[in-house]
Design an enzyme around this catalytic site. Structure first.
Site, PDB file in Angstrom:
ATOM      1  N   THR A 189       2.097   8.006  12.324  1.00 31.71           N
ATOM      2  CA  THR A 189       2.268   6.751  11.603  1.00 31.71           C
ATOM      3  C   THR A 189       3.349   5.955  12.320  1.00 31.71           C
ATOM      4  O   THR A 189       4.396   6.496  12.671  1.00 31.71           O
ATOM      5  CB  THR A 189       2.690   6.993  10.134  1.00 31.71           C
ATOM      6  OG1 THR A 189       3.895   7.768  10.096  1.00 31.71           O
ATOM      7  CG2 THR A 189       1.597   7.735   9.376  1.00 31.71           C
ATOM      8  N   SER A 320      -9.396   2.555  40.222  1.00 33.43           N
ATOM      9  CA  SER A 320      -8.413   1.810  41.006  1.00 33.43           C
ATOM     10  C   SER A 320      -8.859   1.682  42.447  1.00 33.43           C
ATOM     11  O   SER A 320      -9.496   2.585  43.003  1.00 33.43           O
ATOM     12  CB  SER A 320      -7.057   2.514  40.950  1.00 33.43           C
ATOM     13  OG  SER A 320      -6.128   1.885  41.816  1.00 33.43           O
ATOM     14  N   SER A 321      -8.493   0.538  43.049  1.00 30.71           N
ATOM     15  CA  SER A 321      -8.800   0.332  44.465  1.00 30.71           C
ATOM     16  C   SER A 321      -7.671   0.819  45.359  1.00 30.71           C
ATOM     17  O   SER A 321      -7.801   0.796  46.581  1.00 30.71           O
ATOM     18  CB  SER A 321      -9.058  -1.159  44.721  1.00 30.71           C
ATOM     19  OG  SER A 321      -7.893  -1.905  44.401  1.00 30.71           O
TER      20      SER A 321
END
Length: 472
Positions: A189, A320-321
């Site tokens: 919470t 990702s590149s």
């Protein structure tokens, strides 16, 4: 009249316009293409098909009423059937964002049907002495009853599809609820540790939210079934005999399979758009639930080394590149993106509906574009999300166990046995001493190992009642 350069000249009260010889549309459409060259979005294909359905029903009604020569009515019906089968899709080039309360879309439909029907009868495109866009195709109609009726028909069809998509999502979530029922994990919470739960219970909560969305969509269809066809310009029914109105309403019921009903007061749905606001609002509510679910899954799957790492989402593409091996939660992100667009569309529907004036709402095209876009977006996004994300989710039971074991929140399980104050003391001792709550309670001598094990059992921690005393 044909001119050089592959064009024909068409005339209206404002003058003449060159229309391509190959075009089935006419002068009104050509003017609209110039006037509303904005946005790059054409009228939604579902609305086009619904409008064609209305025109087909009208032609059949006129065939019964003998309003004009039967061969013209039959040619219009055949032209409608050809478009329903996928023909002439390139003949509806008008922008979705148009002025005129949808008149340009209605006239685009009228012109295409008139020219194709004329061709079927041996005439040529642009010769409206054979089949006229207004006197025949639009007979006893106005944009102002045809367009809202078609929008409701299109929306009902998409609501039904979306309801099916939500049903599949709900079933998949319930399947995960059962699959992960034996994995104990931390609840949270305000992003802080909270009392334990099973990994399955979180999916059960998601399923309940989606179940409510399904019910809302089911009820939304009822609102959309009331149509104003036969009301013509402002709902009074001028130029539309009652026999025609009753015929076309029954025909639309047959052609669509929907429980459509003629409005008892057609002026109401002609000018008041609150039903579309209501439906859009229900779509927004569904989008809010989907956005919440998508965010939760991204958070619970974060890391995996530097985040929660409790869930493992399916790998669907490289992330990702520049960072080899990186995988992103793209399906959850896609769902969130679609949900955000639906929430934005709801604002457009709300503004457009509230901007109507007197006997008509000039912004119905925006309502149609935004509402149908939301229905399609949610349908596509939910189906892909269910198939490519939910069905393949795995839970990392080891990680869930580690996080729970090292959290002091388990002290809450002992409140019913040793009181709040002593439980809080033990939590502080465990945190400062680097111990687990289990070990800290055992070291305190307040409870035996057997009592502690009974209290910390999965069934005791995740069900109503005092852990360790549920059988009492």
């Amino acid at each position: 009249m044909e001119t050089g350069g592959g064009y024909r000249l068409e005339r209206d009260a404002l003058g003449t316009v060159e229309v391509p010889l190959s075009a089935y549309y006419g002068i009104h459409t050509a003017r609209a293409m110039e006037n509303f060259a904005v946005g790059g979005r054409r009228v939604n294909p579902h609305l086009i098909k619904a409008l064609i359905t209305v025109k087909k029903a009208a032609a059949i009604a006129h065939l019964k009423l003998n309003s004009y020569p039967p061969e013209i009515a039959m040619a219009i019906v055949q032209a409608c059937d050809e478009i329903h089968a996928g023909g002439y899709a390139d003949q509806f080039p008008v922008s979705a964002l148009q002025g005129g309360a949808g008149t340009s879309t209605n006239m685009n439909i009228n012109e295409v049907l008139a020219n194709r029907a004329a061709q079927l009868l041996g005439g040529t495109r642009g010769d409206y002495t054979v089949v006229h866009p207004l006197d025949h195709v639009n007979c006893c109609q106005s944009t102002n009853d045809v367009y809202p009726t078609a929008l409701r028909i299109a929306a009902v069809g998409l609501v039904r599809r979306l309801s099916d998509a939500f049903a599949s999502l709900q079933e998949s979530l319930q399947s995960k609820e059962l699959e992960f029922a034996g994995v104990l994990k931390l609840g949270r919470t305000e992003l802080m540790d909270a009392v334990p739960m099973t990994a399955g219970q979180s999916f059960g909560a998601y399923a309940k939210a989606i179940q409510r969305d399904r019910w809302r969509l089911y009820k939304a269809e009822e609102r959309l079934r009331e149509i104003n066809i036969g009301g013509t310009a402002i709902g009074t029914g001028i130029n539309a005999p009652l026999r025609y109105t009753f015929y076309i309403t029954g025909l639309l019921q047959e052609l669509t399979g929907y429980g459509l009903a003629r409005s008892e007061y057609p002026m109401d749905p002609t000018q008041n758009m609150d039903v579309f606001v209501e439906v859009s609002g229900l779509l927004k509510a569904a989008a809010v639930n989907l956005l919440k679910i998508s965010g939760d899954l991204r958070l619970l799957a974060s890391g995996p080394a530097g985040g929660f790492g409790e869930l493992v989402l399916p790998t669907v593409q490289a992330g990702s590149s520049i960072m080899p091996g990186k995988v992103n939660p793209v399906m959850a992100e896609m769902l969130g993106t679609a949900a955000m667009r639906v929430i934005a569309n709801d604002s457009a529907v709300t503004l457009a509906a509230g901007s109507g004036q007197l006997e008509l709402n000039a912004f119905m095209p925006l309502i149609a574009d935004a509402l149908l876009d939301s229905l399609e977006l949610l349908d596509q996004a939910v189906r892909l999300f269910t198939e490519r994300c939910i069905t393949g989710i795995r839970v990392c039971a080891v990680r869930c166990g580690e996080l729970l074991e090292h959290s002091t929140v388990l002290a809450a399980a002992f409140v019913g046995h040793i009181g709040y104050e002593q439980s809080a003391e033990i939590a502080i001792q465990a945190r400062e001493g680097g111990k687990s709550i289990r070990q800290a309670v055992l070291d305190s001598g307040l409870l035996s190992g057997e009592q502690i094990d009974r209290i910390l059992h999965l069934d005791q921690l995740t069900m109503p009642g005092v852990p360790g005393r549920r059988s009492e």
